[in-house]
Design a protein around this motif. Structure first.
Motif, PDB file in Angstrom:
ATOM      1  N   TRP A 196      42.721  45.057  44.164  1.00 52.16           N
ATOM      2  CA  TRP A 196      41.491  45.125  43.677  1.00 52.16           C
ATOM      3  C   TRP A 196      41.422  46.184  42.525  1.00 52.16           C
ATOM      4  O   TRP A 196      40.620  46.153  41.694  1.00 52.16           O
ATOM      5  CB  TRP A 196      40.757  46.003  44.878  1.00 52.16           C
ATOM      6  N   CYS A 252      33.461  40.326  49.532  1.00 53.22           N
ATOM      7  CA  CYS A 252      34.327  40.762  50.206  1.00 53.22           C
ATOM      8  C   CYS A 252      33.888  41.588  51.548  1.00 53.22           C
ATOM      9  O   CYS A 252      33.013  42.362  51.577  1.00 53.22           O
ATOM     10  CB  CYS A 252      34.559  42.307  49.208  1.00 53.22           C
ATOM     11  N   PHE A 291      36.400  46.279  52.258  1.00 55.45           N
ATOM     12  CA  PHE A 291      36.239  47.458  50.969  1.00 55.45           C
ATOM     13  C   PHE A 291      36.496  48.898  51.687  1.00 55.45           C
ATOM     14  O   PHE A 291      37.167  49.583  50.878  1.00 55.45           O
ATOM     15  CB  PHE A 291      34.922  47.464  50.353  1.00 55.45           C
ATOM     16  N   LEU A 337      35.174  48.264  42.271  1.00 55.94           N
ATOM     17  CA  LEU A 337      33.946  47.678  42.033  1.00 55.94           C
ATOM     18  C   LEU A 337      33.755  47.100  40.672  1.00 55.94           C
ATOM     19  O   LEU A 337      33.308  46.043  40.350  1.00 55.94           O
ATOM     20  CB  LEU A 337      32.811  48.625  42.267  1.00 55.94           C
ATOM     21  N   PHE A 387      35.559  43.626  40.337  1.00 58.66           N
ATOM     22  CA  PHE A 387      34.536  42.931  40.884  1.00 58.66           C
ATOM     23  C   PHE A 387      33.315  42.481  39.870  1.00 58.66           C
ATOM     24  O   PHE A 387      33.395  41.293  39.782  1.00 58.66           O
ATOM     25  CB  PHE A 387      33.666  43.222  42.200  1.00 58.66           C
ATOM     26  N   ILE A 425      29.049  42.359  49.450  1.00 59.45           N
ATOM     27  CA  ILE A 425      30.078  43.141  50.214  1.00 59.45           C
ATOM     28  C   ILE A 425      29.283  43.582  51.647  1.00 59.45           C
ATOM     29  O   ILE A 425      28.209  44.067  51.456  1.00 59.45           O
ATOM     30  CB  ILE A 425      30.411  44.625  49.341  1.00 59.45           C
ATOM     31  N   ASP A 426      29.997  43.503  52.613  1.00 61.73           N
ATOM     32  CA  ASP A 426      29.538  44.095  53.899  1.00 61.73           C
ATOM     33  C   ASP A 426      30.427  45.185  54.491  1.00 61.73           C
ATOM     34  O   ASP A 426      31.692  44.937  54.154  1.00 61.73           O
ATOM     35  CB  ASP A 426      29.106  43.114  54.894  1.00 61.73           C
ATOM     36  N   HIS A 427      29.985  46.012  54.963  1.00 57.90           N
ATOM     37  CA  HIS A 427      30.688  46.845  56.099  1.00 57.90           C
ATOM     38  C   HIS A 427      29.986  47.499  56.999  1.00 57.90           C
ATOM     39  O   HIS A 427      28.746  47.364  57.234  1.00 57.90           O
ATOM     40  CB  HIS A 427      31.587  47.998  55.087  1.00 57.90           C
TER      41      HIS A 427
END
Length: 263
Positions: free
Chosen positions: A121, A142, A147, A164, A167, A179-181
């Motif tokens: 990344w 992502c 991330f 980022l 990206f 993006i998920d987390h």
């Protein structure tokens, strides 16, 4: 330089890939167990699939960069739906699963154009450019809490900001970054992590022990000890355990970093 995780403990899954970024899947153990944790890909994906595919199509996305493809489970879902997919990951151990999955699908013409490569990344745009003349995508995804694996070893989030920015460089004007987390605000407040969600669909009992490291009054590191039982009836013959480390991104701060990366 010693990573923040090393200052606290040695993860069960540790290693350094060629790019120099900590690869928590490098010993291959977590990579193998992760497929067990994710569960049946067909069963788990319907709600999630409807949401993601709908989002991409609503935004006119065709060419997708999966920036944390792992074992390739999300990439395969997109390939099956007719998207042009380039999949990258910093973990060569995870990529081996994706490459194996592509080989098993070799008779399906949709998989002929699926690109799988190793990339970091911190140098993502340059890395993708090394094997793709035009590293410009309609969407960069992502997913899977990936991330947050990028820890804040300089304690100023410079590495995360750089990621980022990379990206953003890989996106066409008007492109979509998804993006998920995990909900780290809730985890920090409660001190617990749910073992199940619509994203993960493990058929075995799952227990996740949560530890929050606070430095100077601020949460700086979360460790999750995953324990996946052997069977529903309590037989632990095939019990699996592994530990992963995450940076606990809080919503307000993460939103500001996104705003900065995209101007």
């Amino acid at each position: 330089m010693t990573s923040m995780a090393d200052k606290v403990f040695h993860p069960r899954s540790e290693g350094i890939p060629s790019e120099g970024v900590m690869d928590q899947y490098a010993d291959g153990k977590a990579a193998r167990v992760w497929k067990k944790f994710v569960g049946d890909s067909n069963q788990r994906t319907q709600n999630y699939k409807d949401f993601l595919i709908g989002l991409l199509r609503a935004n006119g996305c065709v060419k997708i960069l999966d920036a944390a493809c792992g074992t390739g489970i999300d990439s395969m879902m997109l390939v099956d739906e007719g998207f042009q997919v380039v999949s990258v990951d910093a973990s060569d151990k995870m990529l081996k699963h994706a490459l194996k999955a592509r080989w098993e699908k070799r008779k399906n013409p949709k998989y002929d154009e699926w690109v799988i490569e190793e990339a970091n990344w911190e140098t993502l745009h340059r890395d993708v450019q090394s094997f793709l003349p035009d590293p410009s995508f309609d969407a960069v995804i992502c997913l899977g809490n990936s991330f947050a694996h990028l820890l804040d070893e300089f304690e100023d989030q410079r590495v995360q900001r750089r990621a980022l920015e990379n990206f953003a460089k890989c996106l066409k004007p008007g492109g979509l970054l998804f993006i998920d987390h995990r909900n780290y605000d809730a985890i920090i407040d409660s001190g617990a992590t749910p073992g199940h969600s619509i994203y993960y669909n493990c058929k075995y009992p799952v227990d996740i022990k949560t530890s929050v490291l606070v430095v100077g009054g601020r949460p700086e590191l979360i460790t999750l000890d995953y324990c996946i039982g052997g069977t529903d009836d309590g037989d632990d013959t095939n019990r699996s355990e592994f530990r992963l480390c995450y940076y606990p991104h809080k919503l307000d701060k993460f939103t500001k970093m996104l705003d900065e990366a995209f101007g």
